[in-house]
Motif scaffolding. Sequence first.
Motif, PDB file in Angstrom:
ATOM      1  N   THR A  11       0.898  -1.209  -0.074  1.00 64.36           N
ATOM      2  CA  THR A  11       0.057  -0.103   0.243  1.00 64.36           C
ATOM      3  C   THR A  11       0.936   1.100   0.020  1.00 64.36           C
ATOM      4  OG1 THR A  11      -1.731  -1.404   1.356  1.00 64.36           O
ATOM      5  CG2 THR A  11      -1.831   1.106   1.134  1.00 64.36           C
ATOM      6  N   LYS A  53       0.726   4.391  -2.656  1.00 64.40           N
ATOM      7  CA  LYS A  53       0.746   5.784  -2.109  1.00 64.40           C
ATOM      8  C   LYS A  53       1.908   6.727  -2.587  1.00 64.40           C
ATOM      9  CE  LYS A  53      -0.202   4.885   2.178  1.00 64.40           C
ATOM     10  NZ  LYS A  53      -0.797   5.000   3.761  1.00 64.40           N
ATOM     11  N   ARG A  79      -1.842  10.306  -1.674  1.00 68.45           N
ATOM     12  CA  ARG A  79      -2.680   9.896  -0.801  1.00 68.45           C
ATOM     13  C   ARG A  79      -4.278   9.816  -1.302  1.00 68.45           C
ATOM     14  NH1 ARG A  79      -1.361   8.817   3.997  1.00 68.45           N
ATOM     15  NH2 ARG A  79       0.975   9.208   4.729  1.00 68.45           N
ATOM     16  N   GLY A  80      -4.478  10.514  -2.408  1.00 68.60           N
ATOM     17  CA  GLY A  80      -5.797  10.727  -3.275  1.00 68.60           C
ATOM     18  C   GLY A  80      -6.218   9.375  -3.476  1.00 68.60           C
ATOM     19  N   LYS A 137      -7.788   3.883  -3.151  1.00 68.29           N
ATOM     20  CA  LYS A 137      -8.278   3.717  -1.829  1.00 68.29           C
ATOM     21  C   LYS A 137      -9.436   3.135  -1.510  1.00 68.29           C
ATOM     22  CE  LYS A 137      -9.203   7.623   1.463  1.00 68.29           C
ATOM     23  NZ  LYS A 137      -9.109   9.206   1.717  1.00 68.29           N
ATOM     24  N   LYS A 193      -6.196   0.192   5.491  1.00 70.74           N
ATOM     25  CA  LYS A 193      -6.695   1.592   5.721  1.00 70.74           C
ATOM     26  C   LYS A 193      -5.749   2.635   5.028  1.00 70.74           C
ATOM     27  CE  LYS A 193      -9.731   1.031   9.618  1.00 70.74           C
ATOM     28  NZ  LYS A 193      -9.914   1.432  10.949  1.00 70.74           N
ATOM     29  N   TRP A 194      -6.189   3.250   3.904  1.00 75.08           N
ATOM     30  CA  TRP A 194      -5.331   3.983   3.198  1.00 75.08           C
ATOM     31  C   TRP A 194      -4.501   5.246   4.017  1.00 75.08           C
ATOM     32  CZ3 TRP A 194      -4.112   2.836  -1.647  1.00 75.08           C
ATOM     33  CH2 TRP A 194      -3.263   3.637  -2.349  1.00 75.08           C
ATOM     34  N   ASN A 195      -5.135   5.886   4.932  1.00 77.10           N
ATOM     35  CA  ASN A 195      -4.698   6.704   5.674  1.00 77.10           C
ATOM     36  C   ASN A 195      -3.836   6.606   6.780  1.00 77.10           C
ATOM     37  OD1 ASN A 195      -5.882   8.951   4.038  1.00 77.10           O
ATOM     38  ND2 ASN A 195      -7.905   8.728   5.008  1.00 77.10           N
ATOM     39  N   GLU A 196      -3.653   5.065   7.094  1.00 72.51           N
ATOM     40  CA  GLU A 196      -2.865   4.972   8.026  1.00 72.51           C
ATOM     41  C   GLU A 196      -1.523   5.360   7.796  1.00 72.51           C
ATOM     42  OE1 GLU A 196      -3.558   0.912   8.954  1.00 72.51           O
ATOM     43  OE2 GLU A 196      -5.188   1.222  10.107  1.00 72.51           O
TER      44      GLU A 196
END
Length: 329
Positions: free
Chosen positions: A65, A69, A74-75, A320, A326-329
Amino acid sequence: MGNMQCPPQDAAHLASVARDICPFPNYNPSPLFFNMLSANSSRPLSDHYTAVQSSLTPKQLEDFTLGLKTTFGRGGNVTYGGIGVVALSLAVLFDTLAKQVRGEWVSDSGPIPDLFVKDLYYPPHVYTISRYLRMVPHIANNPTRMKEETERYLKQLMHDMKTLEEDKNKISKDDILGINIMLGEFFQSSLEIHLLRITNSTHVELQKTEGTPIPPTVGTESDTTHVSKSRKRRIPAPERYITFNLNCNPEEASKEFLNDVPKSNDTQAAFAKCQPFNGHIPKTWLHYIARLVWLDVVNNPQLNVDKESMINLREDFDLKANAHRKWNE
C-alpha cells in the motif's frame, strides 16, 4: 475456435494431456492482456487488485500500500485507470509490487514476465510495450505527459510493427512469434483508443494527423479473413503456413497420446468432439492438438474491438476505495 466441433475447454483438456507427454508451447498470453484491454476491464482489475492484496501478509500489505501511495499520492485515484492500457499497467504494477514486498527480484527492464507468450526471441514491439506499461503509473495523473508519451510510444510501436512487416516469411511461419505479433497489433489498437480518449479526438482525426498505417498481419493473402470495424486481420490456416515447434518427437509422442486417451472418460469425450473434419488425417496428433489450441487463441473474441464505442469509455480507478489496508494509516 480452431474446430467448430471442438469447444475450447475440450481443446485445452487434450492439450493438458498432450503436454504431459510433449511440452509443446503454451500459446495463451496472460489473461490480464485481454481482460484489461476489454470494454469490461474495471471488474477484472478490481478482482485482480483484491486477489493480489489477499495473497500478502499484513506486513507485506503495508509495504504494498505504501508503494501505491508513493506512486499515486494519498488521493489514490488513477485517471482512466479502470479501462484499457492504464488498467493493464495497473495490473502489471500490482504484480510487480507484490513480488517486491515478498522479497523477490524483479527486473525493471526487458519484456514484462508472462505477459506475452514465452519465447526465446521477443520482437521489438514487446520491449516497447513493456517500457510503456512500466512508465504509465508514474504519469497517469499528468495529462500533458500522458499525451506526449502516448504519442511517442505509439509512433515507436508503429515503427516496430512496420519493421516486422519486412520479414513476412518468418512472421507467417513461426507459431509463437505470430501470436506475439497479433498481441502487438491488439495493443497498438488499444493505445490508439487511449490517445483518442485523452485527446477527445476521433479515429479519423488520428489517422489524418498520425498517418496511422494498417499494421502487419499474420499470414498471407490467401488466408481466411476476419474483418473488424477497426481493421482487417487475416488469420492463417495453420496446417498450411505455421510451423509448430513441439520440442519432442511428435510421431512418438502422438503414439503415446493415443495410448493415453482411453484411460480417462473426460479425455475420451474431448477426443471424440475434436476429430478432424471430413476424416482428414493430421500430420501427427500432437501437431493437430497444437493447431486447435493455437486457433482458439487467435480467434479470441476479445480481439474484436469496437473502436468507436471504446473511445467513449471513461473510468478512473480508486485504489483507496478498494484497498484492504486503511489508506490513511
